[in-house]
Scaffold this active site. Sequence first.
Site, PDB file in Angstrom:
ATOM      1  N   ASP A   1       0.777  -1.237   0.000  1.00  0.00           N
ATOM      2  CA  ASP A   1       0.000   0.000   0.000  1.00  0.00           C
ATOM      3  C   ASP A   1       0.805   1.282   0.000  1.00  0.00           C
ATOM      4  O   ASP A   1       0.420   2.266  -0.623  1.00  0.00           O
ATOM      5  CB  ASP A   1      -0.775   0.015   1.325  1.00  0.00           C
ATOM      6  CG  ASP A   1      -2.220  -0.074   1.079  1.00  0.00           C
ATOM      7  OD1 ASP A   1      -2.578  -0.757   0.111  1.00  0.00           O
ATOM      8  OD2 ASP A   1      -2.958   0.555   1.862  1.00  0.00           O
TER       9      ASP A   1
ATOM     10  N   HIS B   1       3.750   1.850  -1.247  1.00  0.00           N
ATOM     11  CA  HIS B   1       4.269   2.147  -2.590  1.00  0.00           C
ATOM     12  C   HIS B   1       3.147   2.663  -3.485  1.00  0.00           C
ATOM     13  O   HIS B   1       3.343   3.583  -4.278  1.00  0.00           O
ATOM     14  CB  HIS B   1       4.865   0.885  -3.238  1.00  0.00           C
ATOM     15  CG  HIS B   1       6.053   0.335  -2.525  1.00  0.00           C
ATOM     16  ND1 HIS B   1       6.006  -0.815  -1.784  1.00  0.00           N
ATOM     17  CD2 HIS B   1       7.332   0.774  -2.450  1.00  0.00           C
ATOM     18  CE1 HIS B   1       7.206  -1.066  -1.279  1.00  0.00           C
ATOM     19  NE2 HIS B   1       8.018  -0.121  -1.669  1.00  0.00           N
TER      20      HIS B   1
ATOM     21  N   GLN C   1      23.425  -1.135  -1.627  1.00  0.00           N
ATOM     22  CA  GLN C   1      22.991  -0.443  -0.408  1.00  0.00           C
ATOM     23  C   GLN C   1      22.806  -1.385   0.778  1.00  0.00           C
ATOM     24  O   GLN C   1      22.330  -0.978   1.825  1.00  0.00           O
ATOM     25  CB  GLN C   1      21.722   0.377  -0.677  1.00  0.00           C
ATOM     26  CG  GLN C   1      20.478  -0.448  -0.976  1.00  0.00           C
ATOM     27  CD  GLN C   1      19.322   0.442  -1.425  1.00  0.00           C
ATOM     28  OE1 GLN C   1      19.292   0.929  -2.541  1.00  0.00           O
ATOM     29  NE2 GLN C   1      18.371   0.663  -0.540  1.00  0.00           N
TER      30      GLN C   1
ATOM     31  N   GLN D   1      17.040   9.157   3.907  1.00  0.00           N
ATOM     32  CA  GLN D   1      17.229   8.916   2.470  1.00  0.00           C
ATOM     33  C   GLN D   1      16.591  10.050   1.659  1.00  0.00           C
ATOM     34  O   GLN D   1      17.161  10.537   0.686  1.00  0.00           O
ATOM     35  CB  GLN D   1      16.588   7.567   2.124  1.00  0.00           C
ATOM     36  CG  GLN D   1      16.290   7.355   0.662  1.00  0.00           C
ATOM     37  CD  GLN D   1      15.794   5.957   0.381  1.00  0.00           C
ATOM     38  OE1 GLN D   1      16.545   5.020   0.468  1.00  0.00           O
ATOM     39  NE2 GLN D   1      14.544   5.813  -0.025  1.00  0.00           N
TER      40      GLN D   1
ATOM     41  N   ARG E   1       3.997   0.760   7.362  1.00  0.00           N
ATOM     42  CA  ARG E   1       4.081  -0.325   6.373  1.00  0.00           C
ATOM     43  C   ARG E   1       5.511  -0.420   5.849  1.00  0.00           C
ATOM     44  O   ARG E   1       6.135   0.593   5.560  1.00  0.00           O
ATOM     45  CB  ARG E   1       3.135  -0.037   5.193  1.00  0.00           C
ATOM     46  CG  ARG E   1       1.699   0.020   5.614  1.00  0.00           C
ATOM     47  CD  ARG E   1       0.823  -0.929   4.814  1.00  0.00           C
ATOM     48  NE  ARG E   1      -0.361  -1.172   5.621  1.00  0.00           N
ATOM     49  CZ  ARG E   1      -1.593  -0.785   5.290  1.00  0.00           C
ATOM     50  NH1 ARG E   1      -1.822  -0.203   4.153  1.00  0.00           N
ATOM     51  NH2 ARG E   1      -2.609  -1.029   6.090  1.00  0.00           N
ATOM     52  N   SER E   2       5.979  -1.639   5.707  1.00  0.00           N
ATOM     53  CA  SER E   2       7.333  -1.865   5.204  1.00  0.00           C
ATOM     54  C   SER E   2       7.397  -3.265   4.618  1.00  0.00           C
ATOM     55  O   SER E   2       6.756  -4.192   5.150  1.00  0.00           O
ATOM     56  CB  SER E   2       8.327  -1.766   6.377  1.00  0.00           C
ATOM     57  OG  SER E   2       9.556  -2.348   6.023  1.00  0.00           O
ATOM     58  N   SER E   3       8.184  -3.416   3.564  1.00  0.00           N
ATOM     59  CA  SER E   3       8.342  -4.748   2.967  1.00  0.00           C
ATOM     60  C   SER E   3       8.982  -5.697   3.970  1.00  0.00           C
ATOM     61  O   SER E   3       8.839  -6.916   3.872  1.00  0.00           O
ATOM     62  CB  SER E   3       9.215  -4.679   1.713  1.00  0.00           C
ATOM     63  OG  SER E   3       8.707  -3.714   0.835  1.00  0.00           O
TER      64      SER E   3
HETATM   65  O1  PAF Z   1      13.652   3.202  -0.604  1.00  0.00           O
HETATM   66  C1  PAF Z   1      13.990   2.240  -1.336  1.00  0.00           C
HETATM   67  O2  PAF Z   1      13.213   1.321  -1.589  1.00  0.00           O
HETATM   68  C2  PAF Z   1      15.381   2.202  -1.926  1.00  0.00           C
HETATM   69  O3  PAF Z   1      16.319   2.708  -1.041  1.00  0.00           O
HETATM   70  C3  PAF Z   1      15.471   2.918  -3.296  1.00  0.00           C
HETATM   71  C4  PAF Z   1      15.215   4.414  -3.148  1.00  0.00           C
HETATM   72  C5  PAF Z   1      14.505   2.309  -4.270  1.00  0.00           C
HETATM   73  C6  PAF Z   1      16.892   2.766  -3.864  1.00  0.00           C
HETATM   74  O4  PAF Z   1      17.209   1.435  -4.064  1.00  0.00           O
END
Ligand code: PAF
Length: 300
Positions: A35, A37, A61, A158, A189-191
Amino acid sequence: MKLLHKKNEVRQKVLEWRRKDQRVALVPTMGALHDGHLSLVNQAKQHADHVVVSIFVNPTQFGPGEDFEQYPRSLGSDVEMCRQEMVSLVFAPDYSEMYGTDEQARHPYLSFRITKMTDHLCGPFRPGHFEGVLQVVNKLFNIVQPDVAVFGQKDIQQWYLIRQLAVEQDHPVEILMGPTRREPDGLARSSRNVYLSGHERKVAPMLFQTLQRVRTGLEKNGKLEAVPVDETIISQEVKRLRENGFNVEYFSVVSTPDLQPADAIEHGQTYIIAAAARLGKTRLIDNLLLSHKDFLNHDA
Ligand code: PAF
């Protein structure tokens, strides 16, 4: 909707749109869409004729020992969700398309060096993470050349870094922030929430509740006050989180846009209360943005 895997195909498609004077929005993701996203996609739609969603689990990352291998991957259902949301293009490159070889991705000849914006919050706990984020986002900006790009508030450090990237690297892109989407009990919410056990999932909303309580401590009549940040109250809250099984990495109030610890809240400034904590093997992050609009107006 198009699903493309090659940079050149994406460039070609975006060029077609540009020739028709159409605006392009980019929503970069690592997939496992939820959701949160989709709300970024919807926000992007308000600002452009076409929305491009990139799906790429970016190896650069993730630090050694982090969850790169376990990170949930669900390209098929992600693409279907994007189709339903009327996304114009999904860009899903593989590693070699993005970086050449895996080896080059991990040891690039050129890399971003970030100064004080990563000295606090997640920076010290995830060495190299933000350099990897900026590396891939910089590439995505070059490939898609969007007019706007939308990133979620949950990853707020970020967000500020990417906005700075756009300024310093002359990307003509407007960086928008999408509000954090929450479960009914307040958990962001988070994956990564799929990693939580049944018990951890029940306890997890405490992180958000604690942020809210610290915010309330800075308020009078439901509005922010110009007051010192009381470290004793923060320590008590951190202690309570620890007693409930959270391994707290940080719990801080920082000023924006420099992301430096704030010892006092002042009128006219924007601050962030942010926290990161591990619950079992899941790393949770969350934050509240305290904007100057939230201040008590003494003249009213
Ligand atoms: O927030 C994220 O999912 C990641 O850090 C991103 C911005 C897609 C970069 O890989």
